[in-house]
Design an enzyme around this catalytic site. Structure first.
Site, PDB file in Angstrom:
ATOM      1  N   ASP A   1      96.341 -17.882  89.906  1.00 20.94           N
ATOM      2  CA  ASP A   1      96.618 -16.859  89.761  1.00 20.94           C
ATOM      3  C   ASP A   1      97.086 -16.183  90.909  1.00 20.94           C
ATOM      4  OD1 ASP A   1      93.964 -16.960  90.650  1.00 20.94           O
ATOM      5  OD2 ASP A   1      93.200 -15.333  89.461  1.00 20.94           O
TER       6      ASP A   1
ATOM      7  N   GLU B   1      86.783 -15.700  98.935  1.00 15.14           N
ATOM      8  CA  GLU B   1      85.572 -15.046  97.978  1.00 15.14           C
ATOM      9  C   GLU B   1      85.620 -14.258  99.473  1.00 15.14           C
ATOM     10  OE1 GLU B   1      85.432 -14.030  95.310  1.00 15.14           O
ATOM     11  OE2 GLU B   1      85.212 -15.534  93.886  1.00 15.14           O
TER      12      GLU B   1
ATOM     13  N   GLU C   1      91.730  -6.736  86.057  1.00 18.70           N
ATOM     14  CA  GLU C   1      93.490  -6.887  85.803  1.00 18.70           C
ATOM     15  C   GLU C   1      94.559  -6.593  84.977  1.00 18.70           C
ATOM     16  OE1 GLU C   1      90.515  -8.983  85.958  1.00 18.70           O
ATOM     17  OE2 GLU C   1      91.413  -9.697  88.196  1.00 18.70           O
TER      18      GLU C   1
ATOM     19  N   ARG D   1      87.139 -10.221  99.912  1.00 14.12           N
ATOM     20  CA  ARG D   1      86.323  -9.732  99.654  1.00 14.12           C
ATOM     21  C   ARG D   1      86.280  -8.481 101.610  1.00 14.12           C
ATOM     22  NH1 ARG D   1      83.366 -10.112  94.378  1.00 14.12           N
ATOM     23  NH2 ARG D   1      84.225 -11.890  93.838  1.00 14.12           N
TER      24      ARG D   1
END
Ligand code: DMJ
Length: 454
Positions: free
Chosen positions: A214, A81, A348, A85
């Site tokens: 993913d 994360e 998405e 980010r």
């Protein structure tokens, strides 16, 4: 733009400097994913502000980063994360604006993340205390494993960190991850979501193109694109993986909807997550590099996934998609479990519309994007910003009271790009990290340090 202004102004008013905004209770929200690092919304939003030419706001954000963004904290953070980010956000802000402070902070943070790779295999830990340098894995992950979508989603940022710092160590760390993966046997050519960083063996044989898997696949393709199509290893790994996914995971419902199922030790769970919907855009983006006779097929696959994901929105009362939807027990593209009916402002589906629009110019993608804008305005917009929804199948909103930072970095940016001309961040020059932060393609013939090639 008006949406961004509303999201940003309220964050600024009620939660400035904190990670995220609670738009109903009008106060800050801190997720433990970022430990004590603060300002997630600011760093995630920098490039969106820049692209939308919100100059005043960008300037305030930059000043906050200069004065307040501090990584010298005793905190356990999620390596993934923080990378997508914070490192991604800072890198994009640097490449777009050329402001040195962003480069410096990105490299400083990258250095803080390096101890995560101190494992017997070099596969990094999921969690790291950035003061002590001690790492560990999520206690729920199969047999102490690291997660494919986490350690597989560092590549783009780390290649850029080496490029910008002149220090090869970052790129070496992520190239080693590939080496470990290439040594392993892959069941049916698929990559399980769990890999133990000590033994170098797979954990449970669960395979997903949604959560836990993913962006690993996304980064194989994008690593090749970002290398100006020189990273043959990334390319081969991507197209081999897509081949296995098509054979073992992609199915068509009796109603004619193509979906990507989950694979558990050889058995299919006929469920697709909202997260999985990004794959429509990925398949279409990758069409170009596929063998010539397969190009049209990859675009078609992207279009079919886009259609299925649009159906998952259209079959709710709010016209916003659920977290996961199923193709069994007599339903198609509908959530059947109460705990899968929420929508947390995820990007998405809109991301896939944006890629499909750019690559086909079929006007239906703008139309579908506009339906999403109307639904967001009607159900998620509140006085204090934008909020997620607990159940998209009922007509009155139950708000979850979180304005996720990815709403500003991804959802609103992809919407903006969907309705912009193709020469804004053109795909020949830019690759988006998994948090929608654009990173420049490293062209063979130039060093392009800090190039502003917008
Ligand atoms: C984002 O942080 C990224 O897109 C990530 O790859 C998946 N989850 C969220 C958005 O849904």
């Amino acid at each position: 733009l008006q949406m961004m202004k509303h999201a940003w102004d309220n964050y600024k008013r009620y939660a400035w400097g904190l990670n995220e905004l609670k738009p109903i209770s009008k106060q800050g929200h801190s997720s433990n994913l970022f430990g004590n690092i603060q300002g997630a919304t600011i760093v995630d939003a920098l490039d969106t502000l820049y692209i939308m030419e919100m100059k005043e706001e960008f300037k305030e954000a930059k000043e906050w980063v200069e004065k307040n963004l501090d990584f010298n904290v005793n905190a356990e953070i999620s390596v993934f994360e923080v990378n997508i980010r914070f490192v991604g956000g800072l890198l994009s802000a640097y490449y777009l604006s050329g402001e040195e402070v962003f480069r410096r902070k990105a490299v400083e943070l990258g250095e803080k993340l390096l101890p995560a790779f101190n494992t017997p295999t070099g596969i990094p830990w999921a969690l790291l205390n950035i003061k002590s340098g001690i790492g560990r894995n999520w206690p729920w992950a199969s047999g102490g494993s690291s997660i494919l979508a986490e350690f597989g989603t560092l590549h783009l940022e780390f290649v850029h960190l080496s490029h910008l710092s002149g220090n090869p160590v970052f790129a070496e760390k992520v190239m080693n991850i590939r080496k470990v993966l290439n040594r392993l046997d892959k069941p049916e050519g698929l990559y399980p979501n769990y890999l133990n960083p000590s033994s170098g063996q797979w954990g449970q044989h669960h395979v997903s193109i949604g959560g836990l898997g993913d962006s690993f696949y996304e980064y194989l393709l994008k690593a090749w694109l970002m290398s100006d199509k020189t990273d043959e290893e990334g390319k081969n790994m991507y197209y081999d993986a897509v081949q296995a996914i098509e054979t073992h995971l992609i199915r068509k419902s009796s109603g004619g909807l193509t979906y990507i199922a989950e694979w558990k030790g050889g058995l299919l769970e006929h469920k697709m997550g909202h997260l999985t919907c990004f794959a429509g855009g990925m398949f279409a983006l990758g069409a170009d590099g596929a063998p010539p006779d397969k190009t049209g097929h990859h675009i078609e696959l992207g279009a079919e996934i886009a259609r299925t994901c649009h159906e998952s929105y259209d079959r709710t009362s709010m016209k916003l998609g659920p977290e996961a939807f199923r193709f069994d027990g007599g339903v198609e593209a509908i959530a059947t479990r109460q705990n899968e009916k929420y929508y947390i402002l995820r990007p998405e589906v809109i991301e896939t519309y944006m890629y499909m629009w750019r690559l086909t110019h079929d006007p239906k993608y703008r139309q579908w994007g506009w339906e999403a804008v109307e639904a967001l305005e009607k159900h998620c917009r509140v006085d204090g910003g934008y909020s997620g929804i607990r159940d998209v199948y009922i007509s009155h909103e139950s708000h979850d009271d979180v304005q996720q930072s990815f709403f500003l970095s991804e959802t609103l940016k992809y919407l903006y790009l969907l309705f912009s001309e193709d020469d804004l961040l053109p795909f020949e020059h830019w690759v988006f990290n998994t948090e929608a932060h654009p990173l420049p393609v490293l062209h063979k013939d130039d060093g392009n340090k800090g190039d502003n090639q917008k």
